[in-house]
Design a protein around this motif. Structure first.
Motif, PDB file in Angstrom:
ATOM      1  N   ILE A 133     -21.703 -48.955 -35.487  1.00  0.00           N
ATOM      2  CA  ILE A 133     -22.389 -50.107 -34.901  1.00  0.00           C
ATOM      3  C   ILE A 133     -21.716 -51.402 -35.332  1.00  0.00           C
ATOM      4  O   ILE A 133     -21.443 -52.288 -34.507  1.00  0.00           O
ATOM      5  CB  ILE A 133     -23.878 -50.119 -35.301  1.00  0.00           C
ATOM      6  N   ARG A 167     -20.162 -53.069 -32.117  1.00  0.00           N
ATOM      7  CA  ARG A 167     -21.184 -53.860 -31.429  1.00  0.00           C
ATOM      8  C   ARG A 167     -20.554 -55.069 -30.750  1.00  0.00           C
ATOM      9  O   ARG A 167     -19.657 -55.713 -31.302  1.00  0.00           O
ATOM     10  CB  ARG A 167     -22.269 -54.302 -32.406  1.00  0.00           C
ATOM     11  N   TYR A 212     -27.241 -52.158 -29.294  1.00  0.00           N
ATOM     12  CA  TYR A 212     -26.186 -51.146 -29.167  1.00  0.00           C
ATOM     13  C   TYR A 212     -26.630 -49.811 -29.751  1.00  0.00           C
ATOM     14  O   TYR A 212     -26.316 -48.745 -29.203  1.00  0.00           O
ATOM     15  CB  TYR A 212     -24.919 -51.644 -29.864  1.00  0.00           C
ATOM     16  N   GLN A 238     -28.851 -48.107 -27.263  1.00  0.00           N
ATOM     17  CA  GLN A 238     -28.094 -47.600 -26.132  1.00  0.00           C
ATOM     18  C   GLN A 238     -27.391 -46.289 -26.482  1.00  0.00           C
ATOM     19  O   GLN A 238     -27.335 -45.363 -25.659  1.00  0.00           O
ATOM     20  CB  GLN A 238     -27.082 -48.648 -25.674  1.00  0.00           C
ATOM     21  N   SER A 283     -31.797 -49.705 -23.194  1.00  0.00           N
ATOM     22  CA  SER A 283     -31.877 -50.924 -23.993  1.00  0.00           C
ATOM     23  C   SER A 283     -33.285 -51.096 -24.533  1.00  0.00           C
ATOM     24  O   SER A 283     -34.254 -50.702 -23.879  1.00  0.00           O
ATOM     25  CB  SER A 283     -31.487 -52.140 -23.154  1.00  0.00           C
TER      26      SER A 283
END
Length: 239
Positions: free
Chosen positions: A157, A161, A178, A181, A187
């Motif tokens: 991440i 990201r 992120y 997702q 989201s």
């Protein structure tokens, strides 16, 4: 249907009929009116949430963390017993191969897979059982595999990201979006973003008391958040 009559005993035609039927493509959305008429879903007015198989759960964790090894064929991955008594694949703290390549021994079932109803090797398995037990939640919370992969997930991440840009969101908020997702294929809502960021800040304040490096404190806090998502119902169930 005509295509079944033209191809008697055709499993392909039968599968096509099932997969294109209205019952198969039903949404899992809960409808109060239908639930009052048919609370047990005997008329198939919704799709029942289905938990992933044990092997699919492990593979999904590796995929989200970005450590899934897609190499095909070759020797199986051996197992080892840790001091805690946990039976795990060798080198599971790093990248991992798909669960289909794990060595299966009757005397050494992988602890995580065994917790999520992987078939035992002593008897024939004609149908898998699906249970919901406290040991599954404990395995997610305390498993060395989940802990190590959550750290890898957090590193991914931080590394991948997207920048905040003109969105007005903090790096932590962008990381939350992120993470959702990758874990849930959707989201997060504004409420989920706020609560998630609050949790990360709370964990960061705790880790900052023992860690001098602020970036490491952020990674540790984000790893806790990632592990929470990996253990969520939405991650292990298909709606």
């Amino acid at each position: 249907p005509p295509h079944l009559h033209t191809k008697p005993w055709s499993l392909k035609s039968l599968h096509r009929l099932i997969l294109t039927s209205a019952a198969y493509v039903q949404s899992s959305r809960f409808r109060p009116a239908a639930a009052r008429t048919d609370p047990d879903d005997k008329l198939l007015w919704r799709q029942q949430p289905r938990r992933l198989e044990a092997e699919a759960i492990r593979d999904a964790v590796l995929s989200a963390a970005g450590t899934l090894d897609f190499k095909m064929y070759g020797q199986p991955v051996p197992e080892e017993t840790r001091a805690t008594g946990e039976i795990v694949p060798v080198d599971e703290d790093r990248a991992g191969r798909r669960s289909i390549y794990l060595l299966v021994r009757r005397s050494m079932p992988v602890t995580l897979l065994n917790s999520f109803d992987a078939p035992v090797m002593e008897t024939n398995c004609t149908r898998r059982t699906v249970s919901t037990t406290a040991t599954q939640a404990l395995a997610v919370m305390n498993s060395g595999f989940l802990s190590s992969q959550a750290k890898r997930f957090a590193e991914r991440i931080v590394r991948e990201r997207p920048p905040a840009g003109n969105s007005g969101m903090s790096p932590e908020a962008m990381g939350v979006v992120y993470t959702y997702q990758l874990a849930f294929s959707r989201s997060p809502s504004d409420t989920e973003i706020k609560r998630s960021v609050d949790f990360i800040y709370q964990q960061m304040s705790i880790y900052s008391k023992t860690m001098k490096d602020q970036k490491e404190a952020e990674k540790s806090a984000l790893a806790d958040f990632c592990q929470a998502l990996l253990g969520a119902n939405e991650f292990v169930y298909v709606d």
